[in-house]
Design a protein around this motif. Structure first.
Motif, PDB file in Angstrom:
ATOM      1  N   ASP A 213       2.339   0.742 -11.545  1.00 35.05           N
ATOM      2  CA  ASP A 213       1.106   0.388 -10.839  1.00 35.05           C
ATOM      3  C   ASP A 213       1.210  -0.943 -10.107  1.00 35.05           C
ATOM      4  N   VAL A 214       2.312  -1.663 -10.282  1.00 34.76           N
ATOM      5  CA  VAL A 214       2.473  -2.936  -9.575  1.00 34.76           C
ATOM      6  C   VAL A 214       3.701  -2.849  -8.687  1.00 34.76           C
TER       7      VAL A 214
ATOM      8  N   GLY B 166      -0.584 -13.227  -6.157  1.00 29.70           N
ATOM      9  CA  GLY B 166      -0.440 -11.846  -6.580  1.00 29.70           C
ATOM     10  C   GLY B 166      -0.286 -10.875  -5.435  1.00 29.70           C
ATOM     11  N   SER B 167      -0.182 -11.399  -4.195  1.00 30.80           N
ATOM     12  CA  SER B 167      -0.094 -10.501  -3.052  1.00 30.80           C
ATOM     13  C   SER B 167       1.336 -10.026  -2.809  1.00 30.80           C
TER      14      SER B 167
ATOM     15  N   ASN C  16      -1.292  -8.576   1.202  1.00 34.10           N
ATOM     16  CA  ASN C  16      -2.359  -8.404   0.225  1.00 34.10           C
ATOM     17  C   ASN C  16      -2.002  -7.221  -0.657  1.00 34.10           C
ATOM     18  N   ASN C  17      -2.084  -7.400  -1.965  1.00 32.68           N
ATOM     19  CA  ASN C  17      -1.760  -6.328  -2.902  1.00 32.68           C
ATOM     20  C   ASN C  17      -0.410  -5.674  -2.629  1.00 32.68           C
TER      21      ASN C  17
ATOM     22  N   ARG D 231       1.058  -5.270   0.131  1.00 34.35           N
ATOM     23  CA  ARG D 231       1.171  -4.581   1.419  1.00 34.35           C
ATOM     24  C   ARG D 231       1.070  -5.601   2.552  1.00 34.35           C
TER      25      ARG D 231
ATOM     26  N   GLU E  63      -0.584  -6.601   5.739  1.00 34.39           N
ATOM     27  CA  GLU E  63      -1.852  -6.264   6.395  1.00 34.39           C
ATOM     28  C   GLU E  63      -1.747  -6.420   7.905  1.00 34.39           C
TER      29      GLU E  63
END
Lengths: 543, 323
Positions: free
Chosen positions: B17-18, B40-41, B210-211, B213, B215
């Protein structure tokens, strides 16, 4: 990454197996062999066995109390009050911690023993027929323990006091607490982790203590001396049962004491400024503190000064006089010129060096795998490195003696007893917790980005190790290695069970010199051990 | 634009999941690229993948058409400046800078390179100083000199200014950019930051993460004026987000979400109504916090005396970003 991890895990498995073979396998063999009905029955029915077991427990507990009673007030005196000579004395009275126990014990013997300095002086002063006392039995052991182990409480308490945040004491005062309330409601709770740590160390050391009961015990036996006596009598099955019993007490004691340790939070709370030592204003009190400080320090250092004095008295020259009539370096000359006397010293030096070197390499490998690679077996490796600390040296000595006196290659058992390998191996087992703790702690503080920086600058694995990792690990490595070396150099517990004439170490030579009443030579050996130990530890502690 | 450093669908799976990536990015020779994102991005993971400290679970990294995805850090020839500098504390400044120069000529040549690298960061003559004697800013410059001395193909910087005190940061940003641009014809640089101002000042181009990905990638102006989604619009610069009636009052089409920068709003005689709730004075201007009739709050940047707290106002937009 996955390929790397697998390789690290393979190395970890190899290291774990090697460590298990060294520190667990012998214990398991003894535990298995001890399940012998006759021996167990003998152990359970003989009153002497129960007496020794009970003696081990209560001697250890009383040792903790006595050591605390001396060490804690000393720590407060030296950490909180300023008087002339505070710094020098404060360092001096920590000295016994760096000395091999055997050296402390014979120093004590020469000072307070029945033919020691003080007994002799009193005998002469009062014109007594005999020595005024016999230093023997439980009281003598406790005296030696109190004298040797107060250092743990002294050092731990001082470290704890130095970590106190002065603002916390000020807060207590601002909230209306008087001195007594501040002491008992703030300072003591904050010191608890330090005090429990010192108590654990003292208890474990006292439980494993061998030289004091061996030399002062007389008919009074504790488990360590009982085991060695049984072994020398040739009753191996009984010796194994006794060994297991001692191991069980050690583990149980450790578990119970750990339970009182409390939370780490207490230590981690704040990183403030430690209270500064207060100059004592009232002249009378100041004089009292100075006298007390110097008096205690001299009292505690007196045995070692006596040892130096005795080492300067040639054989047979000191009989009834209060002060020795002749003083020269004859004993040292004999020690270094007679090949048979020099040999134990050289034996001890190379065996200590070899065991320390291997212990350092194993601990480095362990640190790399546990901290840097975080291998699946990291808990196991760390536990195995620390395990020998939790069991008295006698337990390992017997376990190694049993395991490595049989030839069974398929069981990974070889005949090593009687060879020159067995003693370094025994020292190695005892050295692992010392080098392991130092190196793992340093590894944890080592910023991984330093090694990454070296890699990004083109340095390969070995260049990174030599130029970056080892220099950074140096404090912990040097501290652990010097402690391990000194412990091996002065070891008697394992030596007395495993030595051969060719490989006899200094400690055994000291005992045989004492037996031959060659006190001067024994003392000279003691002084040499003391100096080498102090030198090695001094180098190891240098920043 | 010819890409010098190419990141092709690079991916790192920490747990199911990460994950970070897949990310594709081209960086031109001599360009300074900022990896900007919240904690955490995945920006630090990206940097460590580039440095070779982490191994990708998919994708490729190439430098001048050479695939370096599997090349270990020691042979990748990427210079790195670490967040806490990672200067070797047991070596002095000169020895630190010299570390990466092993086997690059005799002592004379090495000393000349050390001197040149230290000169580049304005620390000429500092060779025999102890690392811990230096100020934070000087340590950072030593770390830069050390990374640049072996003439790396790519320079990587991990939060290069986070260890400096705020007063020093702004000046150091400009100096850092000048120093990087001074190397050869400018060294290809990737740096990580979570501060928009830092990314704007130092970077030629910015990749917003972000996360895990990517952007959006673009110049500061592109990101600020033409954000492609709500995350970029709100993460890069201050932004007021309007929906529904409020959006329509500012001239948006039906059901659109619009973003308006505070300086693109102004008080007017008609438009979006609201009440001034707070006024934050910054000297040259003031931020006015307005509570609209639908209770949504938004900010207007205007002249300090443009409105009073409690006053009822109308606001119109001079430029809206429609998403």
């Amino acid at each position: 990454m996955i390929r790397n991890l697998r390789r690290a895990d393979l190395v970890a498995a190899g290291l774990a197996l090697l460590l298990a073979w060294l520190v667990i396998y012998p214990i398991l063999i003894v535990a298995g062999d001890a399940a012998d009905a006759t021996a167990v029955r003998a152990f359970l029915t003989r009153p002497g066995e129960w007496a020794a077991l009970w003696a081990s427990i209560w001697i250890s507990l009383v040792s903790v109390v006595l050591a605390a009673a001396i060490g804690i007030p000393l720590a407060f005196l030296f950490e909180w009050f300023d008087f002339p000579g505070r710094k020098t004395l404060g360092a001096l009275i920590a000295l016994p911690v760096v000395l091999p126990p055997l050296v402390g014990v014979i120093a004590f013997l020469f000072l307070y023993g029945e033919s020691g300095f003080i007994a002799r002086a009193i005998q002469a002063a009062l014109h007594l027929e005999q020595a005024p006392w016999r230093l023997q039995g439980a009281v003598a052991i406790l005296l030696v323990h109190a004298y040797s182990f107060y250092v743990y409480f002294y050092l731990f308490t001082r470290a704890g006091l130095a970590k106190l945040d002065v603002s916390m004491l000020e807060a207590a005062q601002a909230l209306g607490a008087d001195r007594r309330a501040t002491l008992f409601r703030v300072i003591v709770p904050l010191l608890r982790p330090s005090l429990v740590g010192a108590a654990i160390l003292t208890f474990m050391t006292a439980l494993g203590s061998f030289s004091a009961p061996y030399i002062f015990g007389g008919g009074f036996r504790v488990m360590t001396t009982q085991i060695v006596a049984t072994k020398l009598n040739g009753d191996l099955p009984l010796a194994m049962v006794e060994t297991v019993a001692l191991a069980v007490i050690a583990v149980a004691g450790l578990a119970i004491l750990r339970g009182t340790e409390g939370d780490d939070i207490l230590v981690a709370l704040g990183k403030g400024i430690a209270p500064r030592p207060r100059p004592i204003r009232r002249a009378g009190v100041r004089r009292l503190a100075t006298v007390a400080g110097w008096g205690l320090a001299i009292l505690l250092l007196l045995p070692h000064l006596t040892l130096v004095l005795v080492s300067l008295v040639p054989y047979g020259a000191w009989t009834t006089e209060i002060v020795p009539p002749v003083i020269n370096l004859e004993n040292y000359r004999r020690l270094f010129s007679e090949a048979e006397r020099l040999r134990p010293l050289l034996n001890s030096l190379w065996m200590a060096a070899a065991s320390t070197a291997v212990a350092v390499v194993l601990a480095l490998a362990g640190g790399w795998l546990v901290v840097r690679k975080r291998v699946a077996l990291r808990r196991v490796i760390e536990g195995l490195l620390a395990l020998p600390w939790a069991l008295p040296g006698t337990v390992f000595a017997i376990a190694l003696a049993i395991t490595f006196s049989t030839h069974a290659p398929l069981q990974l058992r070889f005949v090593l007893v009687g060879t020159s390998i067995i003693l370094p191996l025994a020292y190695l087992v005892r050295a692992l917790p010392l080098t392991g703790r130092g190196i793992l702690a340093s590894y944890r503080q080592l910023d991984p980005s330093l090694e990454e920086a070296a890699a990004s600058l083109g340095a390969g694995r070995w260049r990174t190790l030599a130029r970056v990792t080892l220099p950074q690990l140096r404090p912990g490595l040097a501290a652990g290695a010097s402690l391990a070396f000194v412990a091996a150099l002065g070891d008697i517990v394992a030596s007395i069970v495993l030595y051969t004439y060719e490989t006899r170490p200094v400690s055994i030579e000291i005992l045989s010199s004492l037996r031959l009443s060659e006190t001067g030579v024994a003392a000279a050996f003691g002084v040499v051990l003391m100096l080498v130990s102090a030198l090695v530890l001094g180098v190891g502690a240098r920043r | 634009m010819t890409a010098f450093l190419q990141i092709q669908a690079i991916e790192k799976r920490w747990r199911s999941d990460v994950t970070v990536g897949p990310i594709t990015l081209d960086i031109a020779r001599g360009e300074i690229l900022a990896l900007l994102g919240p904690s955490g991005s995945g920006k630090t993971t990206m940097l460590r993948l580039l440095a070779g400290f982490e191994t990708a679970d998919g994708g490729r990294i190439t430098v001048a058409n050479e695939d370096v995805t599997a090349v270990p850090p020691a042979r990748r020839r990427f210079g790195m400046v670490f967040q806490h500098y990672a200067l070797f504390p047991h070596l002095d400044v000169g020895q630190n800078v010299e570390f990466g120069l092993a086997g690059s000529g005799g002592p004379g040549a090495v000393n000349a390179k050390v001197a040149a690298a230290l000169g580049l960061v304005d620390l000429a003559g500092y060779e025999r100083r102890k690392v811990h004697e230096l100020s934070g800013g000087q340590q950072q410059r030593v770390a830069l000199a050390r990374a640049l001395a072996p003439e790396p193909r790519v320079l990587l910087l991990d939060e290069p200014l986070s260890n400096l005190d705020p007063a020093l940061r702004e000046r150091t940003r400009r100096e850092l950019r000048q120093m990087i641009k001074r190397v050869g014809e400018g060294i290809t640089t990737v740096f990580v930051t979570h501060e928009q101002e830092e990314a704007f000042d130092l970077g030629d181009r910015i990749a917003v993460l972000n996360n895990g990905r990517l952007e959006q990638t673009g110049t500061p102006e592109e990101l600020y004026e033409r954000p492609q989604n709500l995350f970029v619009a709100t993460f890069v610069g201050r932004a007021n987000v309007f929906r529904g009636g409020a959006a329509r009052a500012l001239g948006a089409r039906e059901s659109a979400v619009v973003v308006v920068r505070p300086e693109r709003l102004r008080f007017a005689g008609a438009g979006l109504p609201g009440v001034v709730r707070e006024r934050r004075y910054t000297g040259a201007a003031a931020f006015f916090l307005i509570e609209g009739d639908d209770h949504d709050r938004f900010e207007v940047l205007a002249e300090p005396d443009a409105a009073q707290v409690g006053e009822r106002v109308y606001v119109e937009a001079t430029r809206v970003i429609t998403l």
